[in-house]
Design a protein around this motif. Structure first.
Motif, short mmCIF file in Angstrom:
data_model
loop_
_atom_site.label_atom_id
_atom_site.label_comp_id
_atom_site.label_asym_id
_atom_site.label_seq_id
_atom_site.Cartn_x
_atom_site.Cartn_y
_atom_site.Cartn_z
N ALA A 1 0.80 -1.15 -0.03
CA ALA A 1 0.09 -0.04 0.08
C ALA A 1 0.75 1.00 -0.04
N LYS A 2 1.85 1.49 0.66
CA LYS A 2 2.85 2.35 0.79
C LYS A 2 3.51 2.63 -0.48
N ALA A 3 3.86 1.59 -1.22
CA ALA A 3 4.61 1.56 -2.31
C ALA A 3 3.81 2.24 -3.55
N SER A 4 2.27 1.48 -3.60
CA SER A 4 1.34 2.11 -4.73
C SER A 4 1.11 3.76 -4.18
N LEU A 5 1.00 3.90 -3.07
CA LEU A 5 0.40 5.38 -2.87
C LEU A 5 1.66 6.38 -3.01
N ALA A 6 3.12 5.83 -2.75
CA ALA A 6 4.15 6.54 -2.98
C ALA A 6 4.52 6.77 -4.58
N GLY A 7 4.05 5.91 -5.23
CA GLY A 7 4.40 6.05 -6.60
C GLY A 7 3.18 7.05 -7.41
N THR A 8 1.84 6.63 -6.88
CA THR A 8 0.85 7.67 -7.44
C THR A 8 1.03 9.11 -6.91
N LEU A 9 1.45 9.35 -5.73
CA LEU A 9 1.67 10.76 -5.28
C LEU A 9 2.81 11.20 -5.80
N SER A 10 3.82 10.43 -6.15
CA SER A 10 5.24 11.12 -6.88
C SER A 10 4.76 11.47 -8.20
N LEU A 11 4.08 10.54 -8.85
CA LEU A 11 3.64 11.10 -10.48
C LEU A 11 2.66 12.21 -10.37
N MET A 12 1.88 12.54 -9.48
CA MET A 12 1.22 13.56 -9.18
C MET A 12 2.04 14.75 -8.95
N LEU A 13 2.93 14.83 -8.11
CA LEU A 13 4.02 15.65 -7.78
C LEU A 13 4.64 16.06 -8.85
N ILE A 14 5.37 15.31 -9.88
CA ILE A 14 5.93 15.66 -10.92
C ILE A 14 5.23 16.45 -11.80
N CYS A 15 3.98 15.77 -12.13
CA CYS A 15 3.16 16.75 -13.10
C CYS A 15 2.80 17.82 -12.55
N THR A 16 2.59 17.99 -11.28
CA THR A 16 2.35 19.43 -10.69
C THR A 16 3.36 20.42 -10.80
N LEU A 17 4.71 19.81 -10.44
CA LEU A 17 5.72 20.65 -10.61
C LEU A 17 6.14 21.03 -12.13
N LEU A 18 5.85 20.23 -12.88
CA LEU A 18 5.96 20.62 -14.29
C LEU A 18 4.97 21.52 -14.72
N GLU A 19 3.79 21.45 -14.15
CA GLU A 19 2.72 22.47 -14.57
C GLU A 19 2.85 23.79 -14.01
N PHE A 20 3.48 23.99 -12.62
CA PHE A 20 4.01 24.91 -12.05
C PHE A 20 4.89 25.91 -12.94
N CYS A 21 5.97 25.39 -13.25
CA CYS A 21 6.99 25.97 -14.20
C CYS A 21 6.37 26.14 -15.57
N LEU A 22 5.45 25.80 -16.05
CA LEU A 22 5.21 25.76 -17.66
C LEU A 22 4.04 27.13 -17.30
N ALA A 23 3.26 26.99 -16.15
CA ALA A 23 2.41 28.18 -16.21
C ALA A 23 2.95 29.40 -15.65
N VAL A 24 3.95 29.38 -14.98
CA VAL A 24 4.82 30.72 -14.95
C VAL A 24 5.58 31.09 -16.16
N LEU A 25 6.06 30.15 -16.85
CA LEU A 25 6.67 30.72 -18.03
C LEU A 25 5.76 31.18 -19.03
N THR A 26 4.36 30.62 -19.09
CA THR A 26 3.40 31.32 -20.06
C THR A 26 2.81 32.33 -19.46
N ALA A 27 2.80 32.66 -18.34
CA ALA A 27 2.33 34.00 -17.61
C ALA A 27 3.31 34.85 -18.09
N VAL A 28 4.71 34.59 -17.95
CA VAL A 28 5.69 35.71 -18.38
C VAL A 28 5.79 36.22 -19.73
N LEU A 29 5.64 35.07 -20.78
CA LEU A 29 5.45 35.32 -22.03
C LEU A 29 4.13 36.24 -22.41
#
Length: 241
Positions: free
Chosen positions: A186-214
């Motif tokens: 259960a810990k491994a499955s939750l860690a994988g799911t939350l890690s993927l969500m965290l990576i996508c969220t961090l990528l989205e934050f960088c892209l959103a800031v870049l788009t806002a500046v442009l």
């Protein structure tokens, strides 16, 4: 001065100077045409910038779809009460469902602005990028807290499983209770799911800031009427008297 036909002649002699007789019908003043500056470099730069924004918008839509899919899987899965308490904060905040909505909207606006550059679409894309960056920042904090809480929850899950009576444990096994679920799995499955969500969220934050500046720079360059002239400080002349 005498005029013969179309020729202007001066009859008064001028000493030590040359008299130039010019026909009036051939007096033309040609002004050299200055080459107009070409905007090919700026046009190519804008096209390349719009193509990059289109790619960024597509990645934003993919990130939003990924976070939404993982959020639905997380909400529909069953875990032991120890892990349910960890994920309850994330699910109660509705970030896995509200955040991706703004990610997809922001990416769609970026693609629409690339196809049709208007003042309304540029401002909408700017607002959508700012909101996406804010939601991504909140989601990054929530996901980080949930990932940090997985280890204590796993230890508590193992402790509860060991302290559970054998007879009660066997009865739970017959009904496939969440208590009998392996805590490490259960810990491994939750860690994988939350890690993927965290990576996508961090990528989205960088892209959103870049788009806002442009979009902000594009607003100031393409639509000079929206420049904040109030931020320009005009010096007041001093009165020395």
């Amino acid at each position: 001065m005498a005029t013969v036909g179309n020729t202007i002649m001066t009859s008064q002699p001028v000493p030590n100077e040359t008299v130039i007789v010019l026909p009036s019908n051939v007096i033309t003043f040609s002004q050299a045409e200055k080459p107009e500056p070409t905007n090919q470099g700026q046009d190519s730069l804008k096209k390349r910038l719009q193509a990059e924004v289109k790619v960024i918008g597509t990645i934003q839509i993919l990130c939003g779809t990924m976070v939404l899919s993982l959020g639905i899987m997380l909400a529909s899965a069953s875990f032991s009460p120890n892990f349910t308490q960890v994920t309850s904060t994330l699910l109660n905040s509705a970030y896995p469902f509200i955040g991706p909505f703004f990610f997809i909207i922001s990416g769609s606006l970026s693609i629409a602005t690339e196809k049709r550059l208007t003042k309304l679409l540029v401002h909408s894309s700017l607002a959508g990028s700012i909101l996406s960056a804010l939601f991504a920042l909140v989601g990054f904090i929530l996901l980080s807290v949930n990932l940090a809480a997985l280890n204590p929850a796993s230890l508590q899950c193992e402790l509860d499983k060991r302290n559970m009576p054998t007879r009660l444990l066997l009865s739970y096994d017959d009904y496939n209770s969440p208590y009998t679920t392996d805590c490490y799995k259960a810990k491994a499955s939750l860690a994988g799911t939350l890690s993927l969500m965290l990576i996508c969220t961090l990528l989205e934050f960088c892209l959103a800031v870049l788009t806002a500046v442009l979009r902000w720079k594009q607003t100031l360059s393409d639509f000079p009427g929206v420049c904040f002239s109030c931020l320009t400080v005009t010096p007041v002349p001093r009165d020395d008297s």
